[in-house]
Write a protein that holds these residues in place. Sequence first.
Motif, PDB file in Angstrom:
ATOM      1  N   ILE A 391       0.856  -1.261  -0.039  1.00 40.67           N
ATOM      2  CA  ILE A 391       0.121   0.097  -0.044  1.00 40.67           C
ATOM      3  C   ILE A 391       0.900   1.274  -0.107  1.00 40.67           C
ATOM      4  N   ILE A 392       1.819   1.302   0.941  1.00 38.27           N
ATOM      5  CA  ILE A 392       2.579   2.394   0.853  1.00 38.27           C
ATOM      6  C   ILE A 392       3.291   2.839  -0.340  1.00 38.27           C
ATOM      7  N   LYS A 393       3.948   1.364  -0.729  1.00 30.18           N
ATOM      8  CA  LYS A 393       4.722   1.797  -1.993  1.00 30.18           C
ATOM      9  C   LYS A 393       3.761   2.273  -3.087  1.00 30.18           C
ATOM     10  N   GLY A 394       2.624   1.785  -3.198  1.00 33.63           N
ATOM     11  CA  GLY A 394       1.579   2.080  -4.153  1.00 33.63           C
ATOM     12  C   GLY A 394       1.117   3.549  -4.078  1.00 33.63           C
ATOM     13  N   MET A 395       1.338   4.190  -3.000  1.00 33.12           N
ATOM     14  CA  MET A 395       1.047   5.452  -2.784  1.00 33.12           C
ATOM     15  C   MET A 395       2.269   6.611  -2.979  1.00 33.12           C
ATOM     16  N   GLY A 396       3.228   6.015  -3.342  1.00 29.66           N
ATOM     17  CA  GLY A 396       4.276   6.540  -3.682  1.00 29.66           C
ATOM     18  C   GLY A 396       5.328   7.034  -2.620  1.00 29.66           C
ATOM     19  N   GLY A 397       5.052   6.077  -1.468  1.00 30.59           N
ATOM     20  CA  GLY A 397       5.845   6.199  -0.104  1.00 30.59           C
ATOM     21  C   GLY A 397       7.245   5.338  -0.080  1.00 30.59           C
ATOM     22  N   GLN A 398       7.950   5.471   0.902  1.00 27.87           N
ATOM     23  CA  GLN A 398       9.019   4.554   1.235  1.00 27.87           C
ATOM     24  C   GLN A 398       9.138   4.426   2.641  1.00 27.87           C
ATOM     25  N   ILE A 399       9.509   2.996   2.765  1.00 28.40           N
ATOM     26  CA  ILE A 399       9.695   2.626   4.107  1.00 28.40           C
ATOM     27  C   ILE A 399      11.264   2.316   4.618  1.00 28.40           C
ATOM     28  N   ASN A 400      11.829   2.988   5.696  1.00 24.70           N
ATOM     29  CA  ASN A 400      13.073   2.664   5.952  1.00 24.70           C
ATOM     30  C   ASN A 400      12.911   1.951   7.617  1.00 24.70           C
ATOM     31  N   VAL A 401      13.718   1.020   7.884  1.00 24.16           N
ATOM     32  CA  VAL A 401      13.683   0.359   9.172  1.00 24.16           C
ATOM     33  C   VAL A 401      14.939   0.235   9.577  1.00 24.16           C
ATOM     34  N   ASP A 402      14.835   0.591  11.051  1.00 26.72           N
ATOM     35  CA  ASP A 402      16.344   0.351  11.501  1.00 26.72           C
ATOM     36  C   ASP A 402      15.874  -0.257  12.902  1.00 26.72           C
ATOM     37  N   SER A 403      16.790  -1.202  13.561  1.00 25.13           N
ATOM     38  CA  SER A 403      16.527  -2.058  14.649  1.00 25.13           C
ATOM     39  C   SER A 403      17.771  -2.391  15.376  1.00 25.13           C
ATOM     40  N   GLU A 404      17.676  -2.530  16.666  1.00 24.46           N
ATOM     41  CA  GLU A 404      18.601  -3.095  17.545  1.00 24.46           C
ATOM     42  C   GLU A 404      18.296  -4.243  18.162  1.00 24.46           C
ATOM     43  N   ILE A 405      18.610  -5.429  17.982  1.00 24.25           N
ATOM     44  CA  ILE A 405      18.140  -6.750  18.489  1.00 24.25           C
ATOM     45  C   ILE A 405      18.000  -6.694  19.900  1.00 24.25           C
ATOM     46  N   GLY A 406      16.752  -6.904  20.549  1.00 24.48           N
ATOM     47  CA  GLY A 406      16.646  -6.818  21.864  1.00 24.48           C
ATOM     48  C   GLY A 406      16.461  -5.744  22.558  1.00 24.48           C
ATOM     49  N   ASN A 407      16.250  -4.821  21.742  1.00 17.71           N
ATOM     50  CA  ASN A 407      16.084  -3.497  22.510  1.00 17.71           C
ATOM     51  C   ASN A 407      14.979  -2.488  21.692  1.00 17.71           C
ATOM     52  N   TRP A 408      14.888  -2.283  20.239  1.00 17.52           N
ATOM     53  CA  TRP A 408      14.106  -1.473  19.780  1.00 17.52           C
ATOM     54  C   TRP A 408      13.893  -1.509  18.053  1.00 17.52           C
ATOM     55  N   THR A 409      12.766  -1.229  17.630  1.00 16.66           N
ATOM     56  CA  THR A 409      12.639  -1.342  16.162  1.00 16.66           C
ATOM     57  C   THR A 409      12.009   0.158  15.493  1.00 16.66           C
ATOM     58  N   SER A 410      12.495   0.732  14.702  1.00 17.74           N
ATOM     59  CA  SER A 410      11.982   2.102  14.366  1.00 17.74           C
ATOM     60  C   SER A 410      11.547   2.089  12.822  1.00 17.74           C
ATOM     61  N   PHE A 411      10.346   2.353  12.593  1.00 13.31           N
ATOM     62  CA  PHE A 411       9.750   2.366  11.144  1.00 13.31           C
ATOM     63  C   PHE A 411       9.825   3.878  10.784  1.00 13.31           C
ATOM     64  N   SER A 412      10.477   4.285   9.621  1.00 14.35           N
ATOM     65  CA  SER A 412      10.314   5.650   9.034  1.00 14.35           C
ATOM     66  C   SER A 412       9.733   5.697   7.826  1.00 14.35           C
ATOM     67  N   ILE A 413       8.513   6.072   7.807  1.00 18.48           N
ATOM     68  CA  ILE A 413       7.360   5.968   6.371  1.00 18.48           C
ATOM     69  C   ILE A 413       7.505   7.380   6.040  1.00 18.48           C
ATOM     70  N   GLU A 414       7.984   7.672   4.827  1.00 22.22           N
ATOM     71  CA  GLU A 414       8.179   8.906   3.910  1.00 22.22           C
ATOM     72  C   GLU A 414       6.852   8.863   2.970  1.00 22.22           C
ATOM     73  N   PHE A 415       6.209  10.233   2.807  1.00 23.01           N
ATOM     74  CA  PHE A 415       5.393  10.232   1.799  1.00 23.01           C
ATOM     75  C   PHE A 415       5.533  11.643   0.964  1.00 23.01           C
ATOM     76  N   PRO A 416       5.401  11.707  -0.338  1.00 23.18           N
ATOM     77  CA  PRO A 416       5.524  13.029  -1.028  1.00 23.18           C
ATOM     78  C   PRO A 416       4.269  13.860  -0.470  1.00 23.18           C
ATOM     79  N   VAL A 417       4.596  14.958  -0.128  1.00 30.23           N
ATOM     80  CA  VAL A 417       3.393  16.098   0.174  1.00 30.23           C
ATOM     81  C   VAL A 417       2.447  16.500  -1.026  1.00 30.23           C
ATOM     82  N   ALA A 418       1.044  16.429  -0.959  1.00 31.96           N
ATOM     83  CA  ALA A 418       0.381  16.755  -2.015  1.00 31.96           C
ATOM     84  C   ALA A 418       0.397  18.079  -2.459  1.00 31.96           C
ATOM     85  N   HIS A 419       0.572  18.577  -3.416  1.00 32.59           N
ATOM     86  CA  HIS A 419       0.569  19.961  -4.230  1.00 32.59           C
ATOM     87  C   HIS A 419      -0.944  20.612  -4.017  1.00 32.59           C
TER      88      HIS A 419
END
Length: 419
Positions: A391-419
């Motif tokens: 869905i996110i890629k179909g809307m022109g978005g991008q997902i970046n994931v960073d994680s540290e095993i046993g501690n945390w996970t972070s999802f960063s989801i970027e979308f282009p702003v509508a003009h």
Amino acid sequence: MELITKDLLINFLFILFPLFLLQMFYSLKFVYRIDKLKNILFTILFMVSIGLCMLFPFSMGDGLNWDLRRIPFIIGILYGGPKNGVILFTFLLVTRFFIGGDPGFYISVITCSIMAIILSLLSKYYLKMPLGQKVFMSGLLVILYTQIAFFASINLGNEGFPANMWSEYFVINILAILMATLLIEVIRINSDMLKKLMKAEKLEVVSHLAASISHEVRNPLTTCKGFLQLSQQEEPSPYIKQYLATAIQELDRASDIINDYLTFARPAPEKIEQISIYQEVRNVVNILTPLANMNNVQMLVNIEKRDQAYILGDRKKLEQSLINIVKNGIESMGNGGRLEIKIDYQYPLVRVEIRDEGKGMTQHQINRLGEPYFTTKEDGTGLGMMVSYSIIKGMGGQINVDSEIGNWTSFSIEFPVAH
């Protein structure tokens, strides 16, 4: 002069040879699934390169040997990280100790110690730099390393270095580090492209399969549900009534799964509209707050409403994808914790960041997120995350994931702003 040039060119070949082997490994690892050996092989190849350079130096006498060992040493730590740096540092000093020559050994201890600390501190930031900055930084580091070695040799070895020899040595070091950096970047780019290609092919096969099967299965399910609902209008026994309710519930669940497959097969938004990212994130938080409370998870929301923060897409599908990601974050914290959600506006992009304090993921697991049937849950199917990515890629978005095993996970989801 010619002898020095020949020795340094031989050293240069010792630097290139492991890089070509690394390229072969990256090409073969997808076939034989040997990802676990990647870090070990990376370290071994650079150890071999350092060792060969040190075994074939040109000597200035009095125990002073000059070679290109600093090139694989710098590249190995910048791309391999501090752990790899400890191994390369130890190997280099042990090898230099057995080669012999007191002034040269002490010079190596001083220069390698200083550079190992600098390189270890820079390695995390270096990998995130664009190509141009990486080339510039690696060139700057080899200049620094060479200068430290030069001044240490003058003070400890009492050896003057002829200007013409020093110029040649200096230029070859710079050319070698620049070429090695470019080669390893090409190897990494080729590897990433191969990963994306294999993933895209796999997703395309599942997409076609999902679309064809879903249409065929949905019609008989609808018919069965209709007849079961008609049966409920009679006055059956309590047991039969319970059985009918269970059957309808399971048919609804099967229908939801089919809808998910259809969403994956057709990721492009069916209804394109302007969506307030602030409002959608707020809706998701409201929907999942009861689940968070049940799991003893504290949701920390840091979002600011802005009039210009609109994106284009399908509102329901966006909400579905965000719910899947936030729900996974809540369920990953078995003993409770905090889940942070914030919106960052950086025109022309708007970024939604979701960070949990769950069990985390390895880099291999992160690379496989969004693949069909891949999940880190014991009872999961991977369908929810697969649909969210689609869905996110179909809307022109991008997902970046960073994680540290046993501690945390972070999802960063970027979308282009509508003009």
